[in-house]
Design an enzyme around this catalytic site. Structure first.
Site, PDB file in Angstrom:
ATOM      1  N   ASP A  53       0.857  -1.193   0.000  1.00 22.38           N
ATOM      2  CA  ASP A  53       0.000   0.000   0.000  1.00 22.38           C
ATOM      3  C   ASP A  53       0.892   1.241   0.000  1.00 22.38           C
ATOM      4  O   ASP A  53       1.744   1.386   0.875  1.00 22.38           O
ATOM      5  CB  ASP A  53      -0.881  -0.047   1.260  1.00 22.38           C
ATOM      6  N   ASP A  57      -4.201   3.778   2.786  1.00 20.31           N
ATOM      7  CA  ASP A  57      -5.630   3.471   2.945  1.00 20.31           C
ATOM      8  C   ASP A  57      -5.858   2.009   3.329  1.00 20.31           C
ATOM      9  O   ASP A  57      -6.996   1.546   3.383  1.00 20.31           O
ATOM     10  CB  ASP A  57      -6.430   3.845   1.680  1.00 20.31           C
ATOM     11  N   ASP A  61      -1.773  -1.188  -3.800  1.00 22.32           N
ATOM     12  CA  ASP A  61      -2.098  -0.422  -5.005  1.00 22.32           C
ATOM     13  C   ASP A  61      -0.959  -0.497  -6.022  1.00 22.32           C
ATOM     14  O   ASP A  61       0.093  -1.087  -5.756  1.00 22.32           O
ATOM     15  CB  ASP A  61      -2.434   1.026  -4.641  1.00 22.32           C
ATOM     16  N   ASP A 232     -10.168 -16.101 -16.580  1.00 18.85           N
ATOM     17  CA  ASP A 232     -10.915 -16.479 -15.388  1.00 18.85           C
ATOM     18  C   ASP A 232     -12.149 -17.322 -15.722  1.00 18.85           C
ATOM     19  O   ASP A 232     -12.942 -16.950 -16.600  1.00 18.85           O
ATOM     20  CB  ASP A 232     -11.370 -15.184 -14.697  1.00 18.85           C
ATOM     21  N   ASP A 354      -7.316 -18.420  -4.628  1.00 19.07           N
ATOM     22  CA  ASP A 354      -8.545 -19.175  -4.340  1.00 19.07           C
ATOM     23  C   ASP A 354      -8.275 -20.350  -3.417  1.00 19.07           C
ATOM     24  O   ASP A 354      -9.169 -21.185  -3.197  1.00 19.07           O
ATOM     25  CB  ASP A 354      -9.147 -19.724  -5.642  1.00 19.07           C
TER      26      ASP A 354
HETATM   27  C1  GLC Z   1     -12.232 -17.493 -10.469  1.00 19.19           C
HETATM   28  C2  GLC Z   1     -11.364 -16.617  -9.601  1.00 19.19           C
HETATM   29  C3  GLC Z   1     -12.016 -16.417  -8.288  1.00 19.19           C
HETATM   30  C4  GLC Z   1     -13.336 -15.736  -8.514  1.00 19.19           C
HETATM   31  C5  GLC Z   1     -14.196 -16.498  -9.512  1.00 19.19           C
HETATM   32  C6  GLC Z   1     -15.297 -15.634 -10.025  1.00 19.19           C
HETATM   33  O1  GLC Z   1     -12.349 -18.773  -9.950  1.00 19.19           O
HETATM   34  O2  GLC Z   1     -10.080 -17.160  -9.507  1.00 19.19           O
HETATM   35  O3  GLC Z   1     -11.241 -15.672  -7.390  1.00 19.19           O
HETATM   36  O4  GLC Z   1     -14.023 -15.621  -7.295  1.00 19.19           O
HETATM   37  O5  GLC Z   1     -13.462 -16.893 -10.653  1.00 19.19           O
HETATM   38  O6  GLC Z   1     -14.794 -14.652 -10.871  1.00 19.19           O
END
Ligand code: GLC
Length: 584
Positions: A53, A57, A61, A232, A354
């Protein structure tokens, strides 16, 4: 007892390995041994919210990242994958995008982004951006217009089901408090689809206009000079919009029922023709379908779709259970390696945003094991075939924070699951206990720079608590300690870069039935390396074939100061040997 081994046996063994692996070295077009920069790249995944950061805040960033680029460079990595930094109301920490061509205010401005990219390229670090196009935020202007009227030109950008038809066929949602992926919207008396949270409506990829929008967004960033995309939830973009009824229990096998839907390959081939094929970039899909054929269909070079994908079967081996079976783990990684032995490419990772921290998940974060175990796991990632993805903080041995209180969590996945349980009278105490092992927030705590308050991450209040172990576990302390996890990590990246066998070499599993040790060779051209990894906290014997004699092999790297003259590995020991005969 391990067998006694003679020099002749070594030579015979090497000959065997060379013969066994000869097909891997074929340089036919599209072969796994064909060189490419994205195969030789070590990726450092950085969670921008938690890295550094710059303005107090409490949120990491872009300026913070810029200030730490020399550190990133010093790690010996070649590319950074940045989790989403686009404008977002942050329902799911940036995976809910409201404007794909703007930077999230918390993170800075487009000028900051331009500086970041310039400074990264000046240091020869490539930038991989997250492309989140299975869904947008419900605050994206497309969705706002889409929901405003059934006649909106944007109506078809999303999946709607008019309520006068009754309820749509059930679909399961990852983050919904009722696990229901259809949300009723009174504005037009219709349901919209959201595989993730209610604030993440799914885009309708059947609409060519949606696909064109996505390609334009990709070009916008590629023309700025970025080097690739991590795509993603991409295996979910294509849906069977006849909405068939799935059999009971389908929600337990989301990838099978939701993944790799109709036309996915048509979309990817179109995307390749329109965008990807026009740039020299790296593309990696999150998810690889549910079979090896699915995975190959995404990354087979002849099909012109993506460079690589990452599979979850490895992560599934140990899901929520620290006492996973190493034999399963070895079986999965060996299977996936064999799938890509001839062509195609894969990714190797043991943790990401994740997942819980890899150290806590796959080994032990007990203080007495942290050092050896972190080094051992990093050795695995950096010596397997496939592009290694190293998650920020794993180069220090950061571990799960294990919150006791639901109020400490920030992740929508944990919070909504807790609310659902509470609502249904479930066992919330047991849930909190399980989240100490599995919650995604374990892997998202701020980077531990030094021993000053908040680990030097921020001068304000961090958005997510810093792991209290930062007073002893931090980057500054490890930079000064020659035998630290950090300095070992740098040796590993250097070794990977100077040893083509670790990138392109054929993989052969050794001592397959050993339940404690993962042993394999990597062989390429005239070089063979042996990697021995004890995944257990107790001493573990290794049973080598007679062809391999450790007493004559050349040690390359290890995570203990010395290795006793035995074939028993110390707790979490990692050893790399060069088996190439010195006097052939
Ligand atoms: C993917 C991302 C995860 C997110 C999901 C929805 O699995 O890695 O972090 O919550 O997609 O976008």
């Amino acid at each position: 007892m391990p067998p006694r081994i003679t020099p002749l046996a070594i030579a015979t063994g090497i000959l065997f390995l060379l013969t066994a692996c000869v097909s891997d070295n074929s340089r036919t077009s599209g072969s796994a041994a064909d060189h490419a920069w994205w195969k030789e790249t070590i990726v450092y995944q950085l969670y921008p919210r938690s890295f550094k950061d710059s303005d107090g805040d409490g949120i990491g960033d872009l300026k913070g990242i810029i200030s730490k680029l020399d550190y990133i460079k010093s790690l010996g990595v070649d590319a950074v994958w940045l989790n989403p930094i686009y404008a977002s109301p942050n329902d799911d920490n940036g995976y809910d995008i409201s404007d794909y061509r703007n930077i999230m205010k918390d993170f800075g401005t487009m000028a900051d982004f331009d500086t970041l990219l310039k400074e990264m390229h000046a240091r020869h670090i490539r930038l991989i951006m997250d492309l989140v196009v299975n869904h947008t935020s419900d605050e994206h202007s497309w969705f706002q217009q889409s929901r405003s009227s059934r006649n909106s030109p944007y109506r078809n950008y999303y999946h709607w089901w008019n309520a006068e038809r009754g309820k749509p066929t059930p679909r399961w949602s990852f983050f919904d408090v009722n696990s229901d992926a259809w949300k009723y919207d009174s504005a037009t008396n219709a349901y919209y689809l959201h595989y993730f949270s209610r604030k993440q409506p799914d885009l309708n990829w059947e609409n060519p206009q949606v696909r064109k929008e996505v390609y334009d967004i990709m070009k916008f960033w590629l023309d700025k000079g970025i080097d690739g995309f991590r795509m993603d939830a991409f295996q979910f973009v294509a849906k069977d919009t006849t909405w068939p009824t799935f059999p009971p229990g389908y929600d337990k096998n989301i990838i099978k029922y939701y993944g790799m839907g109709p036309h996915l390959h048509d979309y990817l081939q179109e995307m390749n023709k329109e965008v990807i094929g026009k740039y020299d970039i790296m593309t990696v899909a999150e998810g690889a379908g549910s079979t090896l054929d699915d995975a190959m269909s995404l990354v087979d070079p002849a099909r012109h779709e993506l460079n690589m994908a990452y599979h979850f079967e490895g992560m599934d081996v140990g899901s929520h259970d620290s006492a996973y079976d190493l034999l399963d783990f070895k079986r999965v990684y060996t299977k996936w390696d064999s799938a890509f032995a001839q062509k195609g490419w894969v990714s190797i990772f043991l943790g990401n945003h994740d997942q819980p921290r890899m150290l806590s998940h796959w080994a032990s974060d007990e203080p007495q094991y942290r050092d050896a175990a972190s080094k051992m796991l990093n050795t695995f990632i950096l010596t397997m075939r496939g592009t290694p993805y190293c998650y920020y903080g794993d180069e220090l041995g950061m571990s799960n924070i294990k919150f006791d209180n639901i109020h400490d969590y920030r992740d929508i996945a944990t919070i909504n699951k807790y609310l659902e349980l509470k609502h249904n009278g479930g066992d919330t105490a047991a849930f909190i206990q399980s989240q100490k092992r599995s919650s995604r927030d374990n892997g998202r705590t701020p980077f531990q720079w030094d021993a000053t308050p908040n680990a030097g991450f921020t001068t304000g209040t961090p958005w997510l608590k810093v792991n209290p172990n930062y007073t002893t576990l931090n980057q500054q302390a490890q930079a000064q300690e020659p035998s630290s996890i950090l300095n070992y990590f740098k040796k590993l990246t250097q070794l990977r870069h100077t040893t083509p066998a670790l990138t392109y070499g054929a993989y052969t599993l050794i001592d397959p039935s050993n339940p404690n040790v993962y042993a394999y060779t990597r062989q390429y051209e005239n070089k063979t390396y042996l990697i021995l990894l004890n995944f257990k906290s107790h001493p573990s014997p290794i049973f080598l074939p007679t062809s391999i004699d450790l007493t004559t092999a050349t040690p390359v790297l290890s995570n203990y100061p010395t290795h006793p003259p035995t074939t028993t590995l110390q707790p979490y020991e990692a050893l790399i040997y060069d088996l190439t005969p010195t006097n052939p």
